[in-house]
Design an enzyme around this catalytic site. Sequence first.
Site, PDB file in Angstrom:
ATOM      1  N   ASN A 148      -2.472   2.806   3.427  1.00 40.21           N
ATOM      2  CA  ASN A 148      -1.840   4.105   3.659  1.00 40.21           C
ATOM      3  C   ASN A 148      -2.601   5.236   2.964  1.00 40.21           C
ATOM      4  O   ASN A 148      -2.655   6.359   3.458  1.00 40.21           O
ATOM      5  CB  ASN A 148      -0.397   4.086   3.141  1.00 40.21           C
ATOM      6  CG  ASN A 148       0.526   3.397   4.111  1.00 40.21           C
ATOM      7  OD1 ASN A 148       0.338   3.476   5.330  1.00 40.21           O
ATOM      8  ND2 ASN A 148       1.500   2.681   3.587  1.00 40.21           N
TER       9      ASN A 148
ATOM     10  N   PHE B   5      -1.125  -0.567  12.550  1.00 36.63           N
ATOM     11  CA  PHE B   5      -1.989  -0.038  11.497  1.00 36.63           C
ATOM     12  C   PHE B   5      -2.464  -1.097  10.497  1.00 36.63           C
ATOM     13  O   PHE B   5      -3.659  -1.178  10.191  1.00 36.63           O
ATOM     14  CB  PHE B   5      -1.261   1.078  10.739  1.00 36.63           C
ATOM     15  CG  PHE B   5      -2.054   1.648   9.597  1.00 36.63           C
ATOM     16  CD1 PHE B   5      -1.741   1.310   8.283  1.00 36.63           C
ATOM     17  CD2 PHE B   5      -3.122   2.498   9.835  1.00 36.63           C
ATOM     18  CE1 PHE B   5      -2.475   1.836   7.223  1.00 36.63           C
ATOM     19  CE2 PHE B   5      -3.865   3.028   8.778  1.00 36.63           C
ATOM     20  CZ  PHE B   5      -3.539   2.696   7.466  1.00 36.63           C
ATOM     21  N   ASN B   6      -1.561  -1.889   9.922  1.00 36.34           N
ATOM     22  CA  ASN B   6      -1.964  -2.834   8.865  1.00 36.34           C
ATOM     23  C   ASN B   6      -3.052  -3.797   9.351  1.00 36.34           C
ATOM     24  O   ASN B   6      -3.999  -4.089   8.639  1.00 36.34           O
ATOM     25  CB  ASN B   6      -0.765  -3.647   8.365  1.00 36.34           C
ATOM     26  CG  ASN B   6       0.160  -2.824   7.483  1.00 36.34           C
ATOM     27  OD1 ASN B   6      -0.257  -1.801   6.938  1.00 36.34           O
ATOM     28  ND2 ASN B   6       1.396  -3.250   7.358  1.00 36.34           N
TER      29      ASN B   6
ATOM     30  N   THR C  55       2.823  -6.029   2.711  1.00 37.01           N
ATOM     31  CA  THR C  55       3.312  -4.899   3.508  1.00 37.01           C
ATOM     32  C   THR C  55       2.225  -3.861   3.772  1.00 37.01           C
ATOM     33  O   THR C  55       2.524  -2.717   4.136  1.00 37.01           O
ATOM     34  CB  THR C  55       4.499  -4.207   2.812  1.00 37.01           C
ATOM     35  OG1 THR C  55       4.061  -3.708   1.531  1.00 37.01           O
ATOM     36  CG2 THR C  55       5.677  -5.165   2.621  1.00 37.01           C
TER      37      THR C  55
ATOM     38  N   HIS D 228       9.503   0.056   8.476  1.00 37.25           N
ATOM     39  CA  HIS D 228       8.700  -1.140   8.731  1.00 37.25           C
ATOM     40  C   HIS D 228       8.784  -2.161   7.591  1.00 37.25           C
ATOM     41  O   HIS D 228       9.291  -3.258   7.758  1.00 37.25           O
ATOM     42  CB  HIS D 228       7.221  -0.741   8.898  1.00 37.25           C
ATOM     43  CG  HIS D 228       6.958   0.329   9.927  1.00 37.25           C
ATOM     44  ND1 HIS D 228       7.027   0.115  11.288  1.00 37.25           N
ATOM     45  CD2 HIS D 228       6.598   1.622   9.778  1.00 37.25           C
ATOM     46  CE1 HIS D 228       6.727   1.224  11.924  1.00 37.25           C
ATOM     47  NE2 HIS D 228       6.467   2.154  11.037  1.00 37.25           N
ATOM     48  N   ASP D 229       8.270  -1.796   6.428  1.00 38.33           N
ATOM     49  CA  ASP D 229       8.107  -2.765   5.337  1.00 38.33           C
ATOM     50  C   ASP D 229       9.421  -3.325   4.804  1.00 38.33           C
ATOM     51  O   ASP D 229       9.487  -4.515   4.448  1.00 38.33           O
ATOM     52  CB  ASP D 229       7.298  -2.133   4.197  1.00 38.33           C
ATOM     53  CG  ASP D 229       5.900  -1.752   4.656  1.00 38.33           C
ATOM     54  OD1 ASP D 229       5.314  -0.832   4.068  1.00 38.33           O
ATOM     55  OD2 ASP D 229       5.399  -2.373   5.620  1.00 38.33           O
TER      56      ASP D 229
ATOM     57  N   ASP E 207       6.723   1.025   1.966  1.00 37.90           N
ATOM     58  CA  ASP E 207       6.420   0.024   0.937  1.00 37.90           C
ATOM     59  C   ASP E 207       7.297   0.244  -0.294  1.00 37.90           C
ATOM     60  O   ASP E 207       7.840  -0.694  -0.877  1.00 37.90           O
ATOM     61  CB  ASP E 207       4.961   0.133   0.490  1.00 37.90           C
ATOM     62  CG  ASP E 207       3.958  -0.009   1.606  1.00 37.90           C
ATOM     63  OD1 ASP E 207       3.801   0.955   2.381  1.00 37.90           O
ATOM     64  OD2 ASP E 207       3.365  -1.088   1.732  1.00 37.90           O
TER      65      ASP E 207
ATOM     66  N   ASP F 130       0.860  -1.206   0.000  1.00 38.95           N
ATOM     67  CA  ASP F 130       0.000   0.000   0.000  1.00 38.95           C
ATOM     68  C   ASP F 130       0.889   1.247   0.000  1.00 38.95           C
ATOM     69  O   ASP F 130       0.853   2.068   0.917  1.00 38.95           O
ATOM     70  CB  ASP F 130      -0.960   0.001   1.201  1.00 38.95           C
ATOM     71  CG  ASP F 130      -0.243   0.062   2.553  1.00 38.95           C
ATOM     72  OD1 ASP F 130      -0.867   0.557   3.518  1.00 38.95           O
ATOM     73  OD2 ASP F 130       0.933  -0.357   2.632  1.00 38.95           O
TER      74      ASP F 130
HETATM   75  O1  RIB Z   1       2.325   0.183  10.853  1.00 38.75           O
HETATM   76  C1  RIB Z   1       3.244   0.301   9.790  1.00 38.75           C
HETATM   77  C2  RIB Z   1       2.633  -0.202   8.529  1.00 38.75           C
HETATM   78  O2  RIB Z   1       1.498   0.591   8.188  1.00 38.75           O
HETATM   79  C3  RIB Z   1       3.572  -0.093   7.321  1.00 38.75           C
HETATM   80  O3  RIB Z   1       3.288  -1.119   6.417  1.00 38.75           O
HETATM   81  C4  RIB Z   1       3.219   1.233   6.729  1.00 38.75           C
HETATM   82  O4  RIB Z   1       3.486   1.300   5.321  1.00 38.75           O
HETATM   83  C5  RIB Z   1       1.739   1.260   6.954  1.00 38.75           C
HETATM   84  O5  RIB Z   1       1.126   0.521   5.908  1.00 38.75           O
HETATM   85 CA    CA Z   2       2.739  -0.552   4.106  1.00 37.11          CA
END
Ligand code: RIB
Ligand code: CA
Length: 311
Positions: A39, A165-166, A124, A240-241, A15, A10
């Site tokens: 996102n 979040f994801n 991701t 993160h990703d 990403d 996303d």
């Molecule tokens: O919490 C971090 C995640 O949420 C990452 O994948 C970032 O790109 C968002 O999608």
């Molecule tokens: Ca992401």
Amino acid sequence: MMTKIILDCDPGHDDALAMMMAIASPKIDLAAVTTSAGNQTPDKTLNNAMRMLTLMKHEEIPVAGGNHTPLVKPLETAGNVHGKSGLDGAELPDPDFKPQNMTAIELMAKTIQESNEKVTLVVTGPMTNAAIFLRVYPELTNKIERIVFMGGAMGLGNWTPSVEFNIFVDPEAAKIVLNAGIPLTMAPLNVTHKAQILKDEIKKVDEINNPVAHAFYGLLNFFEIYHEAPKWGFKGAPLHDPCTLAWLIDPSMFESKLMNVDVETQGELTTGETVCDYYELTGKPQNTDVLLGIDRPKFIKLIMDSLRTFD
Ligand code: RIB
Ligand code: CA
């Protein structure tokens, strides 16, 4: 031996960095890119994936957009983190190619059906596409090598107190994926918050003299803004990703522990929480290799080396 992957993402700044690492690595065959709503809205994440592939001159990689909303919840996006476009901070080219004339799950199915080897699914963003794919094409489950995903947390969340979040965006989808019986590698906030790129390292990105590195210099500077808030206690921006691709490319830079991970979908305060059975208290199958530690300097070197391949 290359690892054939489908990247379901996303974009989203981190990403985009994970996509770059996949393209740069001689160990990875990026067979397809599918996009999810997370996102930013689905139109923007699809356009962003294509803008990045145009920038990196890899328009041959097929792209398809996926679900417009989570399975059950209404869509919640993260414009406060990634900006109005979802990739604020750099001048990016408009796509110079079209997405595939099919849905994300159809591109996943086509890629897997046509492959002579098992395919690794890297997720991701929210897991909506992956969940629907598993439900619509159960016969293809045995051609999936592993699902490597960024998401969840063992403890503190980043979107609600205990939810990342994801998984927050689509808890029901995550529950389907985590209980599908497919080998899983999880990059939770516990490791991604250690995978920070520091301000002086971001500056070094701009010293790499190619258009891709210059674009990521702008993207990383923008991405760092949200993470400067003192409450996070960060010294830089958590990548993160990219932890998913870094693990596929060089798992030796991580410490991990096999454990059962499931997702809460009924909790008034905790829906989307990944419940990680670290002490093996449930007797449930250890379905997930959870990344917990990272060699940060080695991680940053991999990112810098990846960017230099675009010289
Ligand atoms: O919490 C971090 C995640 O949420 C990452 O994948 C970032 O790109 C968002 O999608
Ligand atoms: Ca992401």
